[in-house]
Design an enzyme around this catalytic site. Sequence first.
Site, PDB file in Angstrom:
ATOM      1  N   GLU A 418      29.802 -35.482 -29.022  1.00  0.00           N
ATOM      2  CA  GLU A 418      30.701 -36.530 -29.039  1.00  0.00           C
ATOM      3  C   GLU A 418      30.780 -37.787 -29.199  1.00  0.00           C
ATOM      4  O   GLU A 418      30.715 -38.840 -29.068  1.00  0.00           O
ATOM      5  CB  GLU A 418      30.915 -36.192 -27.083  1.00  0.00           C
ATOM      6  N   GLU A 488      29.122 -25.160 -24.912  1.00  0.00           N
ATOM      7  CA  GLU A 488      29.412 -25.792 -23.665  1.00  0.00           C
ATOM      8  C   GLU A 488      30.727 -25.286 -22.697  1.00  0.00           C
ATOM      9  O   GLU A 488      32.107 -24.995 -23.878  1.00  0.00           O
ATOM     10  CB  GLU A 488      30.226 -27.287 -23.208  1.00  0.00           C
TER      11      GLU A 488
HETATM   12  C1  IPT Z   1      32.109 -32.364 -22.487  1.00  0.00           C
HETATM   13  C2  IPT Z   1      30.844 -33.354 -22.666  1.00  0.00           C
HETATM   14  O1  IPT Z   1      29.889 -32.792 -24.081  1.00  0.00           O
HETATM   15  C3  IPT Z   1      29.618 -33.303 -21.584  1.00  0.00           C
HETATM   16  O2  IPT Z   1      28.501 -34.389 -21.641  1.00  0.00           O
HETATM   17  C4  IPT Z   1      29.911 -33.264 -20.129  1.00  0.00           C
HETATM   18  O3  IPT Z   1      30.694 -34.545 -20.443  1.00  0.00           O
HETATM   19  C5  IPT Z   1      30.795 -32.022 -20.100  1.00  0.00           C
HETATM   20  O4  IPT Z   1      32.204 -33.108 -21.243  1.00  0.00           O
HETATM   21  C6  IPT Z   1      32.219 -32.786 -18.986  1.00  0.00           C
HETATM   22  O5  IPT Z   1      30.593 -31.962 -18.275  1.00  0.00           O
HETATM   23  S1  IPT Z   1      32.697 -33.849 -22.866  1.00  0.00           S
HETATM   24  C7  IPT Z   1      34.452 -32.717 -22.003  1.00  0.00           C
HETATM   25  C8  IPT Z   1      35.212 -33.356 -21.320  1.00  0.00           C
HETATM   26  C9  IPT Z   1      35.977 -32.900 -23.573  1.00  0.00           C
END
Ligand code: IPT
Length: 966
Positions: A418, A488
């Site tokens: 990010e 993720e």
């Molecule tokens: C994504 C992040 O990469 C991760 O660190 C964490 O924040 C996760 O989401 C949510 O728990 S960013 C996402 C909001 C697109």
Amino acid sequence: MSFRTTPSVDYVEDVSPGSGALPPRAWYASSDAKSLSLNGSWRFRLSATADAEDDSFAAEGYDAGGWAEVTVPGHWVLQGDGAFGAPIYTNHLYPFPVDPPHVPTENPTGDHLRVFDLPSDWPADGGVVLRFDGVESCARVWLNGTDIGEFKGSRLPHEFAVGHLLKPAGNVLAVRVHQWSAGSYLEDQDQWWLPGIFRDVTLLHRPAGSVLDFFVHASYDHTTGEGTLRVESDVDGRVLVPALDIDVATGEPVTVGVLPWTAETPKLYDGELVTQGERVPLRIGFRTVALDDGLIKVNGEPVLFKGVNRHEWHPEKGRALDLETMREDVLLMKRHNINAVRTSHYPPHPAFLDLCDELGLWVIDECDLETHGFVEQDWRDNPVDDDRWTPALLDRAARMVERDKNHPSVVFWSLGNEAGTGRGLTAMAEWIHGRDSSRLVHYEGDWNCRDTDVYSRMYAFHDEVEKIGRRLDGGTGKRRELPFIQCEYAHAMGNGPGGLADYQQLFEKYDRLQGGFIWEWIDHGVKHPELGYAYGGDFGEELHDGNFVCDGLLFPDRRPSPGLVEYKKVVEPVRFEGDSTNSTVGTVRVTNRHDFADLSALAFEWSYQVDGETIEAGALNVPPLGPGESADVKLPEPSAQALGDESGWTVRALLAADTAWAAKGHVVAWGQFPVAARPLPSVPPTVRPVSGEGLITLGPATFDARTGAVNTIAGVLVEGLKLDVWRATTDNDDGAEWQTDTRYGALWRNLGLHRMHHRLETVEVGEDALTVRTRVAPAAREVGLSTVYRWTSDGDRLRLTVSVGPEGDWKLPLPRLGIRFQLAEADRVKWFGGGPGEAYPDTKRASMLDRWESSVDELQTPYVRPQENGARADVRWVELGGLRIEGDPEFWFTARRWTTEQLDAATHLTDLTPGETVWVNLDHGQHGIGSQSCGPGPLPQYHLRAESAEFSFVFSANEQSNSLIN
Ligand code: IPT
């Protein structure tokens, strides 16, 4: 020696990575060179600003006797019982004004002091290196009064040459640590901000002629079965691998027949790098990672990542993890069929990677870089697109790659998380590609894949993932050629994630989809004396993101959540599929879903259940199928056939022998195949309701004559039985703030589903039934549920049929649909249905049909922020509190010592105090769970629509009374 009275703290806001440190190099533990751990208790003084104190504390002879103490490694905010400030949790917002590279004047600064002697056998010759493995976020270091440098890059090692400064005794090591620095702009990961020296501090003796840096190149040619080893070393020496008869000079390649390293078969060869002054143990894994034919291949085979994102977390120690905890993480992953880990969002403690090498996990090693907070200003001034910051970015990339380059488990370097897009990222990728062509480069933030070797996304919905799998997603020419992973997905916040099996099906169907990494491994709850586990806001932070930091597959104490158990089942490496055409004499199709391993490590078992009781079991002969192969295996014909009862097969794959990560008998995979269906309970309505004084009696039950409400069944008090549609909304029901039209938590509340009114229409005492007609509806709305309770009995048993008909224009699904009531006493619970853990419509792959037993307390799932939990799926019957309840059809069962309303209102587990009674929900339907706290909601097939429904329960006295069970 003289000291400035007002020390310059310009370095704190300097975008450069620092000064004085040695160039980065491989991290290793020497066999023979001495080392001295400086971990332990250090003197500690906290200041409110970076320049509050001068540097006189660094001088020899300074008296720090009045200072406090902290443990290194550690974070000072987690020590001193609140005396040293508190943790701050933000997801992506910087907890200070975005004014790069400036940081607040209020900049908690911890002076750390440690006086040490060298061990008596410490050699007098050679050099000495002082290594810091992790300090957040910026440190300045003095040894014996000499300023040796300052550095940033919290989760990266920094070494200093200090031999010339050391003396045999009374060495004074002074470290000034600033919570905020220019480096903080590069470390905006979604986690607690936790300053301190949180990884090891070590003194390393460097004998003359010792190893400096080295790079183990160990590839595997799957066409020949040979490995090629070449160890590049800054200092010449020899490379020995006894098991392979290798004894070659550094720099010289040697090719021999080897067993390859894979995450499934983590074969490591012990070797040694021997230079004139040192011996360094090597653990060599031969494997070749390549992008081939648009796929990520290792040793010539495409791999499917069944991964998880791992932050370093311990509920008391924060990111200061001990070896045992790291090992526990890897063991838990292996035991849950996880084969990959992304080290979100920074390189982990190096010992974690040793464990991945040894026990077998594919690793995406991620750089300590995130600038997410710049999204608030449309990424304007983003450091990754500003040349002034590029040296810091390159420094971070180099410190990661050089430190970790000798780990066979690392297959991807990730630029960070990010951080938007920009020239700095490109520079990092170019440098990494140039330095290490044997691995691939990952970064999610650039969907055009300018710098990467894989198309990576986060939280893409199922339909988009399918489109990508079918190559219909378009994109740049480069992207179209690349494989896809979800770095993720399936946000494991609170109850959930739902929809895992649906993702896995896609990953298995389309070659281009090479799997994904669940967000995330563990809840970052902070152990707290009053709250149990604290989350964002519990420390009075000015800005925070609440319990978004508790979104792991493990609870903070590392107990597996139902989400982990579900994931284990969904990604199991052996698949059993039944043959529905051939019911009693069954055949099961066994598929080896490993990418590399055959099935020889597994033993197989079958068992045959009648009415949930195993009546026969035995070993199942499964050929040692190679990866991807299937076989139809005939199940033995059970000798006893209990006619008229529900029956079915269960097959299991278990470890045939102890492994490094689990004991013999550990269940890796299982499947169940029904044979005969359950006969549904029938209660001929032979008894008529009798009206008496204020009461109606029907078989074993009494009712209030005015309201028609049941009072007792078989002598057991049953209070407040009525239709229930509400559940304490889950984090996924509530949804992330950026999601709009499907945040059902708020929509349900707005409609009023948490405060339904029950209007009694009629109580009808009929020939063979007591019928109670009601309308259930929220205030201020015209929608409602016409609800009829029809009670019948055969004298012993009591049957309740609930008929529900929606009225008005229902636009929303229902949270749940069933009845709830209160029992005066219940403790032990027995049921025949899904278990042992909770399940919901899209989280029930791991729910195994069997007879289960539990206490009411053990039925609860301890989500850090309390919410709906604990439902057991497909329940045929349940016994509790002196009653036996059978379902027609199967139902969802929940029991707890508090009401749904109390559960809904609680913010921490400590808010829940058990009442005197037990609340029971028997549900005909539950709305799916989904993953909307950061991804898609439940897929349409898991929605509980407001539709006409009819369902029945049969109540009777539990023959084994409650007290007998106890
Ligand atoms: C994504 C992040 O990469 C991760 O660190 C964490 O924040 C996760 O989401 C949510 O728990 S960013 C996402 C909001 C697109």
